[in-house]
Design a protein around this motif. Sequence first.
Motif, PDB file in Angstrom:
ATOM      1  N   ALA A 168       0.827  -1.207   0.000  1.00  0.00           N
ATOM      2  CA  ALA A 168       0.000   0.000   0.000  1.00  0.00           C
ATOM      3  C   ALA A 168       0.857   1.251   0.000  1.00  0.00           C
ATOM      4  O   ALA A 168       0.469   2.287  -0.567  1.00  0.00           O
ATOM      5  CB  ALA A 168      -0.938  -0.013   1.210  1.00  0.00           C
ATOM      6  N   ALA A 169       2.029   1.201   0.626  1.00  0.00           N
ATOM      7  CA  ALA A 169       2.924   2.361   0.630  1.00  0.00           C
ATOM      8  C   ALA A 169       3.482   2.663  -0.749  1.00  0.00           C
ATOM      9  O   ALA A 169       4.022   3.759  -0.966  1.00  0.00           O
ATOM     10  CB  ALA A 169       4.071   2.108   1.615  1.00  0.00           C
ATOM     11  N   MET A 170       3.345   1.733  -1.679  1.00  0.00           N
ATOM     12  CA  MET A 170       3.808   1.977  -3.048  1.00  0.00           C
ATOM     13  C   MET A 170       2.761   2.682  -3.896  1.00  0.00           C
ATOM     14  O   MET A 170       2.927   2.793  -5.115  1.00  0.00           O
ATOM     15  CB  MET A 170       4.198   0.644  -3.696  1.00  0.00           C
ATOM     16  CG  MET A 170       5.343  -0.059  -3.006  1.00  0.00           C
ATOM     17  SD  MET A 170       5.717  -1.677  -3.748  1.00  0.00           S
ATOM     18  CE  MET A 170       7.042  -2.243  -2.682  1.00  0.00           C
ATOM     19  N   GLY A 171       1.661   3.133  -3.275  1.00  0.00           N
ATOM     20  CA  GLY A 171       0.659   3.910  -3.991  1.00  0.00           C
ATOM     21  C   GLY A 171      -0.656   3.205  -4.206  1.00  0.00           C
ATOM     22  O   GLY A 171      -1.437   3.613  -5.081  1.00  0.00           O
ATOM     23  N   HIS A 172      -0.968   2.165  -3.415  1.00  0.00           N
ATOM     24  CA  HIS A 172      -2.207   1.416  -3.587  1.00  0.00           C
ATOM     25  C   HIS A 172      -3.091   1.588  -2.356  1.00  0.00           C
ATOM     26  O   HIS A 172      -2.636   2.027  -1.298  1.00  0.00           O
ATOM     27  CB  HIS A 172      -1.902  -0.061  -3.837  1.00  0.00           C
ATOM     28  CG  HIS A 172      -0.981  -0.300  -4.993  1.00  0.00           C
ATOM     29  ND1 HIS A 172      -1.347  -0.101  -6.304  1.00  0.00           N
ATOM     30  CD2 HIS A 172       0.326  -0.709  -5.027  1.00  0.00           C
ATOM     31  CE1 HIS A 172      -0.331  -0.381  -7.110  1.00  0.00           C
ATOM     32  NE2 HIS A 172       0.696  -0.750  -6.349  1.00  0.00           N
ATOM     33  N   ASP A 173      -4.355   1.209  -2.500  1.00  0.00           N
ATOM     34  CA  ASP A 173      -5.329   1.374  -1.420  1.00  0.00           C
ATOM     35  C   ASP A 173      -5.010   0.391  -0.289  1.00  0.00           C
ATOM     36  O   ASP A 173      -5.001  -0.825  -0.511  1.00  0.00           O
ATOM     37  CB  ASP A 173      -6.741   1.119  -1.954  1.00  0.00           C
ATOM     38  CG  ASP A 173      -7.813   1.399  -0.925  1.00  0.00           C
ATOM     39  OD1 ASP A 173      -7.484   1.925   0.156  1.00  0.00           O
ATOM     40  OD2 ASP A 173      -8.996   1.096  -1.194  1.00  0.00           O
ATOM     41  N   PRO A 174      -4.755   0.894   0.917  1.00  0.00           N
ATOM     42  CA  PRO A 174      -4.451  -0.043   2.020  1.00  0.00           C
ATOM     43  C   PRO A 174      -5.599  -0.989   2.332  1.00  0.00           C
ATOM     44  O   PRO A 174      -5.366  -2.165   2.630  1.00  0.00           O
ATOM     45  CB  PRO A 174      -4.142   0.893   3.199  1.00  0.00           C
ATOM     46  CG  PRO A 174      -3.818   2.207   2.586  1.00  0.00           C
ATOM     47  CD  PRO A 174      -4.619   2.296   1.330  1.00  0.00           C
ATOM     48  N   ALA A 175      -6.836  -0.501   2.274  1.00  0.00           N
ATOM     49  CA  ALA A 175      -7.977  -1.362   2.578  1.00  0.00           C
ATOM     50  C   ALA A 175      -8.074  -2.503   1.576  1.00  0.00           C
ATOM     51  O   ALA A 175      -8.364  -3.656   1.945  1.00  0.00           O
ATOM     52  CB  ALA A 175      -9.265  -0.545   2.584  1.00  0.00           C
ATOM     53  N   LEU A 176      -7.827  -2.206   0.317  1.00  0.00           N
ATOM     54  CA  LEU A 176      -7.880  -3.250  -0.710  1.00  0.00           C
ATOM     55  C   LEU A 176      -6.772  -4.277  -0.495  1.00  0.00           C
ATOM     56  O   LEU A 176      -7.010  -5.491  -0.606  1.00  0.00           O
ATOM     57  CB  LEU A 176      -7.760  -2.612  -2.093  1.00  0.00           C
ATOM     58  CG  LEU A 176      -7.821  -3.573  -3.285  1.00  0.00           C
ATOM     59  CD1 LEU A 176      -9.149  -4.288  -3.320  1.00  0.00           C
ATOM     60  CD2 LEU A 176      -7.564  -2.826  -4.586  1.00  0.00           C
ATOM     61  N   MET A 177      -5.571  -3.821  -0.166  1.00  0.00           N
ATOM     62  CA  MET A 177      -4.465  -4.750   0.057  1.00  0.00           C
ATOM     63  C   MET A 177      -4.737  -5.656   1.259  1.00  0.00           C
ATOM     64  O   MET A 177      -4.455  -6.859   1.224  1.00  0.00           O
ATOM     65  CB  MET A 177      -3.165  -3.963   0.276  1.00  0.00           C
ATOM     66  CG  MET A 177      -2.715  -3.109  -0.905  1.00  0.00           C
ATOM     67  SD  MET A 177      -2.233  -4.042  -2.370  1.00  0.00           S
ATOM     68  CE  MET A 177      -3.690  -3.827  -3.414  1.00  0.00           C
ATOM     69  N   VAL A 178      -5.285  -5.090   2.320  1.00  0.00           N
ATOM     70  CA  VAL A 178      -5.573  -5.891   3.520  1.00  0.00           C
ATOM     71  C   VAL A 178      -6.667  -6.917   3.225  1.00  0.00           C
ATOM     72  O   VAL A 178      -6.589  -8.075   3.665  1.00  0.00           O
ATOM     73  CB  VAL A 178      -5.960  -4.964   4.688  1.00  0.00           C
ATOM     74  CG1 VAL A 178      -6.455  -5.785   5.877  1.00  0.00           C
ATOM     75  CG2 VAL A 178      -4.775  -4.114   5.100  1.00  0.00           C
ATOM     76  N   MET A 179      -7.701  -6.528   2.465  1.00  0.00           N
ATOM     77  CA  MET A 179      -8.770  -7.466   2.131  1.00  0.00           C
ATOM     78  C   MET A 179      -8.245  -8.628   1.298  1.00  0.00           C
ATOM     79  O   MET A 179      -8.611  -9.790   1.525  1.00  0.00           O
ATOM     80  CB  MET A 179      -9.882  -6.740   1.373  1.00  0.00           C
ATOM     81  CG  MET A 179     -10.760  -5.854   2.235  1.00  0.00           C
ATOM     82  SD  MET A 179     -11.664  -6.775   3.511  1.00  0.00           S
ATOM     83  CE  MET A 179     -12.636  -7.883   2.506  1.00  0.00           C
ATOM     84  N   VAL A 180      -7.388  -8.348   0.332  1.00  0.00           N
ATOM     85  CA  VAL A 180      -6.820  -9.423  -0.491  1.00  0.00           C
ATOM     86  C   VAL A 180      -6.000 -10.375   0.380  1.00  0.00           C
ATOM     87  O   VAL A 180      -6.086 -11.606   0.246  1.00  0.00           O
ATOM     88  CB  VAL A 180      -5.962  -8.826  -1.624  1.00  0.00           C
ATOM     89  CG1 VAL A 180      -5.227  -9.930  -2.372  1.00  0.00           C
ATOM     90  CG2 VAL A 180      -6.830  -8.034  -2.585  1.00  0.00           C
ATOM     91  N   ALA A 181      -5.200  -9.817   1.291  1.00  0.00           N
ATOM     92  CA  ALA A 181      -4.349 -10.656   2.130  1.00  0.00           C
ATOM     93  C   ALA A 181      -5.167 -11.546   3.057  1.00  0.00           C
ATOM     94  O   ALA A 181      -4.899 -12.751   3.187  1.00  0.00           O
ATOM     95  CB  ALA A 181      -3.393  -9.777   2.934  1.00  0.00           C
TER      96      ALA A 181
END
Length: 555
Positions: A399-412
């Motif tokens: 997410a720190a690379m420019g992506h939505d943190p909520a989306l990254m956490v949901m995928v994980a």
Amino acid sequence: MTARSLSPLAALPQPSRRHLSVAVLAAAIPLLAGLPQTLSAPGRVALAVSGLAILGWVGTRLPESLVALAAVLALVLGGVLTEAQLFAALGSELIWLLLSAFVIAAVAKEAGLTQRLVAPLLARGMRVVPFFLWLTLAIAGTAFVLPSTSGRAALLLPVFAAIAAALPDPRLRRPLALLFPTVILLSAGASLIGAGAHLLAAQAIRGATGIHLGYVEWAMLGLPFSLLASLAGAGLILWLFVPREALLAPLPRMATPAPDAATRARQRRIGLVLALVVGLWLTAGLHGIGMALVALIGALVLLTPPFTSRKPKEIFRAVDTELLLYMSATVLMAEAMVATGADRWLAGQALAALPPGLSGSLPIVVVLLSAVAVLAHLAITSRSARAAVLIPAVALPLAAMGHDPALMVMVAVMGTGFCQSMMASAKPVAIFGQAEEAGFGQRDLIRLALPLAPVVTALLVGFALLVWPAQLARMRDDAQPAPVPTLSAAMLVSPAVALPPPAAPVIEAARPVPRPQRLAQAVPQPPKVRKSRPEPDLRALNHILRPAGIRLVIR
């Protein structure tokens, strides 16, 4: 040495290619574990032992419990775990939960309650495919009521046993045994209470973006994905394990005999206790009693004569001791990976493999994160532990690379729901795989996992790119999202946290503090009044006058 002396050696069985491959990998894993210098010595030992355990589960025919216990003993002898940790694992909350669940299941089965619950499904005479699909929906619905995959598996085990005993075709028992843990694991993502990892993910999303995911909001995100994944798993099980001639064959109507009045009354009492247990589980935030303690109280109540006529020692024989030891061993292996930092080292290596030029592409990042989340169960055999590692070590750095943190956490966190490759990958798989009525083994799990893993990964990528971004955008609050620190992949490859040396047990005898003989400040006491004693002649006179009730006093 003659040819006659060599003839007995020629009669010995020759090793197969599979045996040679397993032997080569078993020799190579310890050598590879000694290469990384960024990992501490306990972490390298934990990594090597976990790799050998996975090889034993997948590549050999040794019992899973034997491989797990050998791995734990290797961790203890290697200094990664202490003897105190080994023995304390048998007293964990999970072991007490399973012990109580086995007792509850034995009492319910003895009273015929489970047969009565599944009687409506078995009395309709449905075909195999509709029956499996309806059963999939029923199992998935329990994710909104029971707050743990282990608890769901333990309480659904007697239901599976009742259905398996009533099936006319024994070839349907193996797909039925695979259906229960598969749907339990894949459907857990539909509910916020479906797994402990979901609460961790919701807290991380709220801290990073300000989005508050409650019970309803989480269901809006997770229910469609979990339901499709569960139906896909059920479809693959029907396709791979059910004979073609039995797919559309109608199941015979299986009528269960009506119980007598006393049995019905006992079933109602048991059902009331089970309802109270589930109610206490759902309201744990109000009374603060743990899930295992509630189950233990329910098991203790059901052991009394109003609920069962059997002796407690007869009911305790239904407890699967091998399964309890196996679950303790897998929990200890997961704790060793977390405590030594080997899990975070693996996550950092996976993140460092991403080329810098591709980090800004959302599809590539989603595919990488989905693959890592789906395959993480091969190294970390605990769903909560996988989420605790993937969220801070992979999802938030991406997410720190420019992506939505909520989306990254949901995928994980949604990717951690797939863990059907090995018996040790998930507790529900071990519970149903070790059951006496089950008919699947490690080969069946591999056969199911090979096509199911790409399907779940594809669903995860599709929802992450097409569905969840729009839903998260509608849920986003007006508040500014919390800044996510900029992290690089190299920062995640950090030395592992070494375990503290085992402390020697100290037994001390404490004496009570002696009472002070003198106070620091003396409390002033009132002066004693000295009573005047009468004269001897007056005493003699009063002695004479006592019968008359007269007493003379001289002042």
